[in-house]
Design a protein around this motif. Structure first.
Motif, PDB file in Angstrom:
ATOM      1  N   PHE A 289      16.637  -4.872 -16.982  1.00 10.08           N
ATOM      2  CA  PHE A 289      15.762  -4.747 -18.144  1.00 10.08           C
ATOM      3  C   PHE A 289      16.177  -5.761 -19.197  1.00 10.08           C
ATOM      4  N   ILE A 290      15.230  -6.150 -20.049  1.00 12.86           N
ATOM      5  CA  ILE A 290      15.506  -7.058 -21.163  1.00 12.86           C
ATOM      6  C   ILE A 290      15.384  -6.277 -22.463  1.00 12.86           C
ATOM      7  N   ARG A 291      16.431  -6.281 -23.255  1.00 17.19           N
ATOM      8  CA  ARG A 291      16.391  -5.629 -24.563  1.00 17.19           C
ATOM      9  C   ARG A 291      15.884  -6.611 -25.609  1.00 17.19           C
ATOM     10  N   ASP A 292      15.701  -6.118 -26.810  1.00 22.41           N
ATOM     11  CA  ASP A 292      15.165  -6.955 -27.892  1.00 22.41           C
ATOM     12  C   ASP A 292      16.028  -8.182 -28.154  1.00 22.41           C
ATOM     13  N   GLU A 293      17.344  -8.018 -27.978  1.00 17.28           N
ATOM     14  CA  GLU A 293      18.222  -9.156 -28.247  1.00 17.28           C
ATOM     15  C   GLU A 293      18.303 -10.116 -27.064  1.00 17.28           C
ATOM     16  N   SER A 294      17.369  -9.904 -26.083  1.00 16.85           N
ATOM     17  CA  SER A 294      17.232 -10.788 -24.921  1.00 16.85           C
ATOM     18  C   SER A 294      18.431 -10.772 -23.982  1.00 16.85           C
ATOM     19  N   LYS A 295      19.269  -9.762 -24.099  1.00 16.08           N
ATOM     20  CA  LYS A 295      20.389  -9.635 -23.177  1.00 16.08           C
ATOM     21  C   LYS A 295      20.002  -8.684 -22.046  1.00 16.08           C
ATOM     22  N   PRO A 296      20.046  -9.121 -20.822  1.00 16.68           N
ATOM     23  CA  PRO A 296      19.666  -8.239 -19.710  1.00 16.68           C
ATOM     24  C   PRO A 296      20.692  -7.119 -19.500  1.00 16.68           C
ATOM     25  N   VAL A 297      20.160  -5.954 -19.211  1.00 16.33           N
ATOM     26  CA  VAL A 297      21.010  -4.817 -18.845  1.00 16.33           C
ATOM     27  C   VAL A 297      20.493  -4.283 -17.517  1.00 16.33           C
ATOM     28  N   TYR A 298      21.352  -3.646 -16.776  1.00 14.03           N
ATOM     29  CA  TYR A 298      20.903  -3.139 -15.485  1.00 14.03           C
ATOM     30  C   TYR A 298      21.236  -1.657 -15.342  1.00 14.03           C
ATOM     31  N   ARG A 299      20.439  -1.012 -14.510  1.00 12.49           N
ATOM     32  CA  ARG A 299      20.660   0.399 -14.202  1.00 12.49           C
ATOM     33  C   ARG A 299      20.483   0.580 -12.694  1.00 12.49           C
ATOM     34  N   ARG A 300      21.294   1.463 -12.139  1.00 12.78           N
ATOM     35  CA  ARG A 300      21.157   1.772 -10.714  1.00 12.78           C
ATOM     36  C   ARG A 300      20.389   3.088 -10.565  1.00 12.78           C
ATOM     37  N   PHE A 301      19.386   3.081  -9.680  1.00 12.45           N
ATOM     38  CA  PHE A 301      18.547   4.264  -9.472  1.00 12.45           C
ATOM     39  C   PHE A 301      18.545   4.658  -7.999  1.00 12.45           C
ATOM     40  N   ASN A 302      18.262   5.931  -7.783  1.00 10.27           N
ATOM     41  CA  ASN A 302      18.150   6.470  -6.427  1.00 10.27           C
ATOM     42  C   ASN A 302      16.693   6.873  -6.161  1.00 10.27           C
ATOM     43  N   VAL A 303      16.208   6.549  -4.968  1.00  9.29           N
ATOM     44  CA  VAL A 303      14.828   6.892  -4.614  1.00  9.29           C
ATOM     45  C   VAL A 303      14.768   8.358  -4.182  1.00  9.29           C
ATOM     46  N   LYS A 304      14.081   9.156  -4.996  1.00  9.78           N
ATOM     47  CA  LYS A 304      13.936  10.585  -4.710  1.00  9.78           C
ATOM     48  C   LYS A 304      12.602  10.900  -4.027  1.00  9.78           C
ATOM     49  N   GLY A 305      11.567  10.134  -4.381  1.00 12.06           N
ATOM     50  CA  GLY A 305      10.246  10.379  -3.803  1.00 12.06           C
ATOM     51  C   GLY A 305       9.456   9.093  -3.697  1.00 12.06           C
ATOM     52  N   ILE A 306       8.443   9.103  -2.840  1.00 14.31           N
ATOM     53  CA  ILE A 306       7.553   7.959  -2.659  1.00 14.31           C
ATOM     54  C   ILE A 306       6.116   8.450  -2.783  1.00 14.31           C
ATOM     55  N   TYR A 307       5.320   7.753  -3.590  1.00 12.64           N
ATOM     56  CA  TYR A 307       3.936   8.167  -3.820  1.00 12.64           C
ATOM     57  C   TYR A 307       2.970   7.080  -3.356  1.00 12.64           C
ATOM     58  N   LYS A 308       1.710   7.481  -3.238  1.00 13.42           N
ATOM     59  CA  LYS A 308       0.636   6.544  -2.920  1.00 13.42           C
ATOM     60  C   LYS A 308      -0.634   7.032  -3.611  1.00 13.42           C
ATOM     61  N   SER A 309      -1.174   6.211  -4.506  1.00 11.12           N
ATOM     62  CA  SER A 309      -2.382   6.599  -5.249  1.00 11.12           C
ATOM     63  C   SER A 309      -3.637   5.883  -4.741  1.00 11.12           C
ATOM     64  N   ASP A 310      -3.452   4.826  -3.954  1.00  8.51           N
ATOM     65  CA  ASP A 310      -4.549   3.980  -3.466  1.00  8.51           C
ATOM     66  C   ASP A 310      -5.204   3.189  -4.593  1.00  8.51           C
ATOM     67  N   ILE A 311      -4.606   3.186  -5.774  1.00  2.00           N
ATOM     68  CA  ILE A 311      -5.121   2.420  -6.913  1.00  2.00           C
ATOM     69  C   ILE A 311      -4.145   1.288  -7.199  1.00  2.00           C
ATOM     70  N   LYS A 312      -4.616   0.078  -7.030  1.00  2.00           N
ATOM     71  CA  LYS A 312      -3.752  -1.104  -7.130  1.00  2.00           C
ATOM     72  C   LYS A 312      -3.020  -1.174  -8.466  1.00  2.00           C
ATOM     73  N   ASN A 313      -3.696  -0.802  -9.563  1.00  2.00           N
ATOM     74  CA  ASN A 313      -3.084  -0.866 -10.886  1.00  2.00           C
ATOM     75  C   ASN A 313      -1.795  -0.061 -10.963  1.00  2.00           C
ATOM     76  N   PHE A 314      -1.694   1.003 -10.190  1.00  2.00           N
ATOM     77  CA  PHE A 314      -0.509   1.858 -10.200  1.00  2.00           C
ATOM     78  C   PHE A 314       0.457   1.506  -9.074  1.00  2.00           C
TER      79      PHE A 314
END
Length: 409
Positions: free
Chosen positions: A176-201
């Motif tokens: 992610f980029i914060r306001d001060e333009s310094k990148p920060v990172y976060r580690r996430f775990n995949v809990k679920g997978i979705y499908k909406s069939d809508i490209k925007n999402f």
């Protein structure tokens, strides 16, 4: 008893026209009526069904109505907004609103060993309607967000997961980029997978704990990005959105789902136009065929017309007799059309035989919406309109004189 009605029923249900030209014309007219009803039923039910299904998908995923900061631009990142609002957590002024939830968005980049993808982290809280979201889940479950700790579990779209070769219980790093333009990172775990069939999402949206966004933006727990409102009937979104605008502070903006996705909404309105055009064409075909049937019947029964007039029947009584006769002939076609049309629709509704390319239609199965009042109105309208239109060709009965009709060969 109405003479015209009784007599027309007798000749319509009789067998004296069997194996002659008029019986063939009558069958053609009945087939035309049946086909017209079948096509009209299928067009209305699938057209309205598709419109409702797409609107529901758009609204259920992203909120029927969104309340955000009036100065918000088109950025994927949310502006700050206080959670302490008169309409939260319950919009008491408008009873048609059944749920309100707070969310916040933050854009970033997912990086794996083999690929990367730009996404929007949609942060949600304990008020998020996970039951409504269950319709989109294809694998896993929605993270159990709580107030006391920050959760690292997220829900990815099937498209993003496939591109990055991620699955349930996989982990990844997001920058992610914060306001001060310094990148920060976060580690996430995949809990679920979705499908909406809508490209925007499906192309960019990832869902997780709103506290992650609050932490990245250095917000406190009372600051959110926007509010998503859900109404009882998606067909009332535009009307209720206008009511919401009147009941929120001047610095906030109310935006309905149809406004948020104007291009898709314009595409949806094509369904209504197509429905009207097809139903009108089918009705025109039915009318033409019934006019042809009536003219053949009048020519075939010219002598009968002369006898009726000789016995004192008025032109109007004879005309109504033949109109009733045509309607009696039309009824078997209506019944057959309804049985076949509704049968096909019920098969599609419960067995989902016809599939659609989701990338073009936003839905993967042809939806069916059966509305009894609409079906009744369609049938009644077909009968009434045909009866009115048939008044014109029946006028030729007035030109038939008893003397000439009795001698007619």
């Amino acid at each position: 008893m109405n003479f015209s009605w009784w007599f027309s029923k007798k000749i319509a249900l009789g067998k004296n026209t069997k194996n002659n030209l008029s019986s063939i014309i009558i069958r053609i007219g009945q087939v035309a009526v049946a086909l017209g009803i079948i096509v009209s039923l299928v067009t209305i039910s699938t057209g309205v069904g598709a419109r409702k299904a797409i609107k529901s998908k758009l609204a259920d995923f992203n909120g029927h109505i969104t309340i955000k900061n009036y100065n918000s631009n088109n950025s994927l990142n949310s502006d700050s907004l206080s959670i302490n609002q008169a309409f939260y957590p319950t919009f008491k002024q408008i009873p048609e609103i059944e749920h309100v939830q707070a969310i916040a968005n933050k854009s970033g980049v997912i990086r794996t060993a083999e690929n990367f993808s730009g996404v929007v982290f949609k942060g949600v809280g304990t008020d998020y309607d996970t039951v409504r979201f269950q319709n989109f889940l294809v694998k896993g479950s929605f993270p159990k967000i709580n107030k006391d700790s920050i959760l690292n579990d997220v829900v990815l779209s099937q498209k993003i997961a496939d591109e990055l070769k991620l699955d349930i219980d996989s982990s990844f790093v997001m920058y992610f980029i914060r306001d001060e333009s310094k990148p920060v990172y976060r580690r996430f775990n995949v809990k679920g997978i979705y499908k909406s069939d809508i490209k925007n999402f499906d192309d960019i949206v990832m869902l997780g704990d709103i506290k992650q966004v609050q932490n990245l933006n250095k917000w406190d727990s009372t600051t959110v990005g926007s509010f998503e409102l859900f109404v009882k009937d998606v067909e009332d979104i535009e009307k209720i959105s206008a009511e919401v605008a009147k009941n929120i502070p001047y610095n906030l903006l109310s935006e309905g789902a149809s406004d948020s996705f104007a291009q898709i909404n314009e595409w949806i309105t094509i369904f209504d136009k197509n429905i009207v055009i097809i139903v009108v064409i089918m009705l025109f075909v039915v009318i033409i065929n019934m006019v042809m049937v009536l003219l053949i019947l009048i020519l075939e029964r010219t002598q009968s017309i002369g006898l009726l007039k000789a016995f004192g029947a008025t032109n109007w009584k004879v005309r109504t007799l033949f109109i009733y006769y045509a309607i009696f002939i039309m009824l078997p076609g209506l019944i057959a059309g309804n049985v076949i049309g509704l049968g096909l629709l019920l098969i599609q509704k419960y067995f989902k035989i016809i599939k659609l390319p989701a990338e073009n239609y936003y839905i993967s199965v042809a939806p069916v919406y059966l509305d009894i009042p609409t079906i009744v109105l369609l049938n009644a309208g077909a009968i009434i309109i045909c009866a009115i239109v048939l008044l014109l060709p029946s006028y030729m009965i007035s030109k038939i004189t008893p003397a000439k009709a009795i001698n007619f060969r």
